[in-house]
Design a protein around this motif. Structure first.
Motif, PDB file in Angstrom:
ATOM      1  N   ASN A 221       0.828  -1.201   0.000  1.00 25.96           N
ATOM      2  CA  ASN A 221       0.000   0.000   0.000  1.00 25.96           C
ATOM      3  C   ASN A 221       0.863   1.253   0.000  1.00 25.96           C
ATOM      4  OD1 ASN A 221      -2.605  -1.272   0.153  1.00 25.96           O
ATOM      5  ND2 ASN A 221      -2.150  -1.785   2.278  1.00 25.96           N
ATOM      6  N   PHE A 222       0.249   2.374  -0.376  1.00 30.42           N
ATOM      7  CA  PHE A 222       0.939   3.661  -0.335  1.00 30.42           C
ATOM      8  C   PHE A 222       1.254   4.043   1.119  1.00 30.42           C
ATOM      9  CE2 PHE A 222      -0.940   4.456  -4.578  1.00 30.42           C
ATOM     10  CZ  PHE A 222       0.202   4.882  -5.222  1.00 30.42           C
ATOM     11  N   ALA A 223       2.404   4.681   1.307  1.00 29.93           N
ATOM     12  CA  ALA A 223       2.720   5.236   2.620  1.00 29.93           C
ATOM     13  C   ALA A 223       1.975   6.547   2.851  1.00 29.93           C
ATOM     14  CB  ALA A 223       4.227   5.469   2.756  1.00 29.93           C
ATOM     15  N   PHE A 224       1.370   7.102   1.780  1.00 30.62           N
ATOM     16  CA  PHE A 224       0.553   8.307   1.898  1.00 30.62           C
ATOM     17  C   PHE A 224      -0.890   7.869   2.132  1.00 30.62           C
ATOM     18  CE2 PHE A 224       3.502   9.483  -1.797  1.00 30.62           C
ATOM     19  CZ  PHE A 224       4.563   9.679  -0.939  1.00 30.62           C
TER      20      PHE A 224
ATOM     21  N   ARG B 259       2.337  15.710   7.702  1.00 31.06           N
ATOM     22  CA  ARG B 259       1.659  16.127   6.474  1.00 31.06           C
ATOM     23  C   ARG B 259       2.663  16.318   5.327  1.00 31.06           C
ATOM     24  NH1 ARG B 259      -1.449  18.080  10.577  1.00 31.06           N
ATOM     25  NH2 ARG B 259      -3.701  17.807  10.307  1.00 31.06           N
ATOM     26  N   LEU B 260       2.193  16.051   4.120  1.00 31.03           N
ATOM     27  CA  LEU B 260       3.011  16.229   2.930  1.00 31.03           C
ATOM     28  C   LEU B 260       2.858  17.655   2.421  1.00 31.03           C
ATOM     29  CD1 LEU B 260       2.084  12.915   1.102  1.00 31.03           C
ATOM     30  CD2 LEU B 260       4.253  13.431   2.178  1.00 31.03           C
TER      31      LEU B 260
ATOM     32  N   GLN C 163      -6.595  12.719  -1.054  1.00 39.10           N
ATOM     33  CA  GLN C 163      -6.803  11.631  -0.100  1.00 39.10           C
ATOM     34  C   GLN C 163      -5.508  10.952   0.300  1.00 39.10           C
ATOM     35  OE1 GLN C 163      -7.586  11.612  -3.244  1.00 39.10           O
ATOM     36  NE2 GLN C 163      -7.365   9.617  -4.220  1.00 39.10           N
ATOM     37  N   MET C 164      -4.388  11.505  -0.106  1.00 38.92           N
ATOM     38  CA  MET C 164      -3.080  10.966   0.276  1.00 38.92           C
ATOM     39  C   MET C 164      -2.225  12.099   0.833  1.00 38.92           C
ATOM     40  SD  MET C 164      -2.161   8.415  -2.882  1.00 38.92           S
ATOM     41  CE  MET C 164      -3.121   6.948  -3.216  1.00 38.92           C
TER      42      MET C 164
END
Length: 796
Positions: free
Chosen positions: A512-515, A532-533, A540-541
């Protein structure tokens, strides 16, 4: 980077066709990602002049044109283009011409009027999607000239995929240097002669942050005509490089950037107040950029400012309020060197990118600024007119990048490359790419030029030798050598071993995505402040995961939507948490964990076993099998993701390594996963630790078994009693196990009866009754002492 092959050949023209040139660039490290013709194949189309254009007698939207196409007589052509008019120069397809798509032009009648040819739009030539009318050519276009030759359509657009270290090739001059080096063709870069100033107009420049901007060149030009038309040859080169012509002043700065590699910026000098400062942004400063975006500047943002306000985001983009317009009369031209460390990531932090930032963050030739400003000045004077002032150069020489010599050991280079090149050949190859080579004993001291930021260590030079000599010319010799088995502790397992163990128990691995969604962190981890990115790839990521379980729950929800009722999945992945002393990034902890989820039936539906839903103890068994022969212990746990009373902390050798439990009913309903799944998550490092089994001989002596039924308080965990009994067991006791739990008649409601089986044995002799009784009595005494237990049936 995209560029025109014809433009490149004005600098260097090797005797190679387009395909061979593209292959050569790729093998030299400048990968050609795409090579496409400017226009599709067509023939028989020439420059023509419309002499007359009259309305068609039988059609409102058609015109009957008399056209001079250089054939010696006027051609009658019926045309439906709305802009067809007398005096225009347009492309004309003669009878017999082949248009793109194998469309042949023939003589025809249109609404009763004969037509001998076709007047063409840009779309019909395949050079543009513009179909609004005929392609209008300049008034001086020679009638009868082949349109391919006139528009230089026999050209190829190369798109090269550069690695970040080759910023020197983000220009036509840089690519030309490489082509000349690998083909030995003559290099002819544009001659740049200094422009003599004819006015004293100038602006003072102050470098307040010399480490980020050690050199800044500025020049004032008075009386320019910003409404002058950009020459067609310049527009064509810009368009074929992927840039849209805007206005003469902007086009010239873009042209010099593409030609030489130096980003430039033109300010409206009338909008600048006082001296120009290169400084860091002040608290609260904002800037409206040329792209229409208003950014709030951070204290580490390098800016160009005057005495009153910020003018531009240095090395990234200019400000809207001081940019040149069609009404600009006086220009302040900037050509500066910004250190890559001061520009890297700056544009991305504001959510956009620019050609200037793309170059500066990779490294621009710090000696190029004065030459580029002279080149741009000459083009502005030739196209827009005006008068040039002197070039003001502000410089802190000590802050300019150093170009120390790199020592190359020829013997080592020969050993690594597997090619026999003598010292002279190495020197000649390196000098072809403008590296200064000086022999020093048995070594070579190589000094890179100012535009080569990628040459810093000996390996860089060996790489240069490889690509200049030609990768195709390096023989493919099978490697030879002796391999030695590396020592590996038998008490350590690899992550793949762990994966295979779970797969053997029916789990499938997912990645799965890490985001993840911010709601996942809040619901499953009670994490109100996730990492947060800055630039999430999707809304949604937007945050980094601190647990693998939410992703597994999402996998289950996806499977349930596809009518998959039995799901067993696991993931090995990195999680992200805030931690002051985290490594390798300070402030962040990045543990690798393994998590699994099971839902649905214990086994696939079958006739041989009654259907039963997976429960806590099934997954607990899988987890214990994963760690076998090491023993896990469990204790009650309260966790935001798990059902109260159906959750446990997982302990190994007394330390907590993870958790296990049934997903909370609230999240089961919210995330629409049907029945509640059971999940666990533990640190991967703990699962990689193993314990070697120790050999013990099988005793020939008989074993003695005793059962102990202990009555204890209902809240006392059985696992805790078992732990105390094992600790108190003497050397004769080989095994203690729980085999029964009883509530009911004869037991107080607030108590329970736990029955333990005790196995005793000696490997050399038969045990005597007294020894057995003493061992059992010691166990009972310890249980009484710690838990207040009593033997069931004993009189209180």
């Amino acid at each position: 980077m995209q560029f025109s092959e014809q433009w490149l050949r004005t600098f260097v023209n090797p005797p190679l066709d387009s395909d061979a040139l593209g292959h050569l660039l790729t093998m030299a490290g400048l990968e050609v990602e795409e090579a496409q013709p400017v226009a599709p194949a067509f023939s028989g189309i020439v420059v023509a002049s419309i002499i007359e254009a009259e309305k068609h007698p039988n059609a409102d939207k058609l015109r009957v044109c008399k056209v001079d196409a250089g054939t010696g007589e006027l051609l009658q052509i019926v045309c439906g283009a709305p802009n067809a008019a007398a005096g225009m120069k347009v492309p004309c397809a003669l009878v017999g011409a082949q248009l793109p798509g194998d469309f042949a032009i023939k003589a025809a009648k249109l609404r009763g009027v004969e037509s001998f040819g076709m007047l063409c739009s840009a779309r019909e030539l395949g050079i543009s999607e513009d179909h609004g009318g005929l392609l209008e050519l300049p008034a001086d276009a020679p009638v009868g000239c082949d349109i391919r030759a006139y528009l230089a359509l026999d050209d190829t657009l190369f798109t090269i995929k550069l690695t970040p270290n080759r910023a020197d090739c983000l220009s036509l001059a840089g690519v030309a240097r490489e082509v000349a080096a690998i083909t030995a063709a003559e290099l002819s870069l544009p001659a740049v002669q200094p422009v003599e100033p004819v006015t004293d107009a100038r602006r003072a420049v102050a470098l307040d942050v010399p480490a980020a901007c050690p050199r800044y060149c500025g020049r004032v030009l008075r009386g320019v005509d910003a409404r002058a038309q950009t020459p067609d040859w310049m527009k064509q080169r810009l368009q074929r490089s992927g840039l849209r012509p805007i206005s003469a002043l902007v086009d010239i700065t873009n042209y010099v950037m593409l030609e030489l590699g130096q980003p430039l910026h033109a300010f409206d000098d009338a909008r600048i107040s006082g001296s120009v400062h290169v400084r860091l942004a002040l608290p609260g400063e904002q800037l409206l950029l040329l792209n229409g975006q208003t950014v709030s500047l951070t204290p580490d943002s390098l800016v160009i400012a005057d005495e009153d306000r910020v003018l531009a985001l240095a090395g990234v983009m200019g400000g809207e309020e001081c940019g040149v317009t069609l009404d600009t009369r006086d220009v302040f031209l900037e050509s500066a060197f910004f250190a890559p460390a001061g520009i890297a990531g700056r544009a991305r932090s504001y959510g956009f990118s620019s050609d200037a930032a793309h170059r500066f963050e990779r490294g621009v030739d710090f000696a190029l600024g004065p030459r580029a400003i002279e080149r741009a000045t000459r083009l502005i004077l030739d196209i827009c007119g005006g008068e040039a002032g002197p070039t003001v150069v502000a410089e802190v020489a000590s802050a300019l990048p150093e170009r120390p010599a790199v020592r190359l050991r020829p013997e080592r280079a020969r050993r690594l490359l597997g090619v026999t090149l003598d010292d002279g050949q190495m020197q000649a190859l390196l000098e072809r790419v403008h590296l200064n080579v000086v022999p020093s004993g048995s070594d070579l001291l190589v000094t890179p030029p100012s535009f080569r930021f990628d040459v810093e260590i000996e390996e860089d030079l060996i790489e240069e030798l490889a690509r200049l000599h030609g990768y195709d010319n390096i023989p493919a010799v099978p490697p030879q050598g002796q391999l030695m088995m590396l020592e590996r502790s038998e008490s350590a397992r690899s992550p793949w071993t762990v994966r295979h163990l779970l797969a053997a128990r029916g789990y499938q691995e997912v990645v799965n995505f890490a985001f993840v969604e911010e709601a996942w962190e809040r619901d499953f981890c009670a994490n109100e402040d996730p990492i947060r990115l800055a630039n999430p790839i999707a809304s949604q990521m937007s945050v980094m995961r601190s647990s693998l379980v939410p992703g597994l729950v999402a996998n289950l929800a996806t499977n349930r939507k596809r009518q998959q009722q039995r799901v067993r999945v696991f993931e090995v992945g990195r999680c992200f948490e805030r931690k002051a002393d985290g490594e390798p990034v300070a402030g962040f902890h990045q543990p690798v964990r393994i998590a699994a989820l099971a839902a649905g039936g214990v086994v696939p539906e079958q006739w041989g076993e009654r259907e039963r839903q997976v429960d806590f103890y099934d997954v607990k068994g899988d987890l214990e099998a994963l760690f076998a022969p090491r023993l896990l212990s469990f204790e009650p746990l309260s966790h935001p993701a798990l059902h109260p009373g159906r959750a446990a902390a997982v302990l190994l050798d007394g330390r907590r390594i993870g958790w296990l439990g049934e997903v909370h009913p609230v999240w089961v309903q919210r995330y629409d996963v049907g029945s509640a799944p059971v999940v666990f998550e533990v640190d991967l490092d703990s699962a990689l630790e193993s314990r070697l089994p120790s050999f013990g001989g099988v005793s020939r002596m008989p074993a003695v078994t005793r059962d102990l039924a202990l009555v204890v308080a209902a809240e006392v965990p059985a696992a805790r009693i078992l732990e105390v009994l094992k600790a108190a067991a003497g050397p004769l006791v080989t095994e203690i196990s729980l085999f029964d739990l009883y509530h009911g008649k004869g037991i107080d409601p607030d108590k329970k009866s736990l029955a333990f089986r005790v196995l005793m044995q000696d490997t050399h002799r038969t045990l005597e009754d007294a020894e057995v009784d003493a061992a059992v009595a010691a166990l009972v005494q310890q249980a009484e002492l710690v838990f207040g237990a009593r033997l069931r049936g004993a009189v209180e």
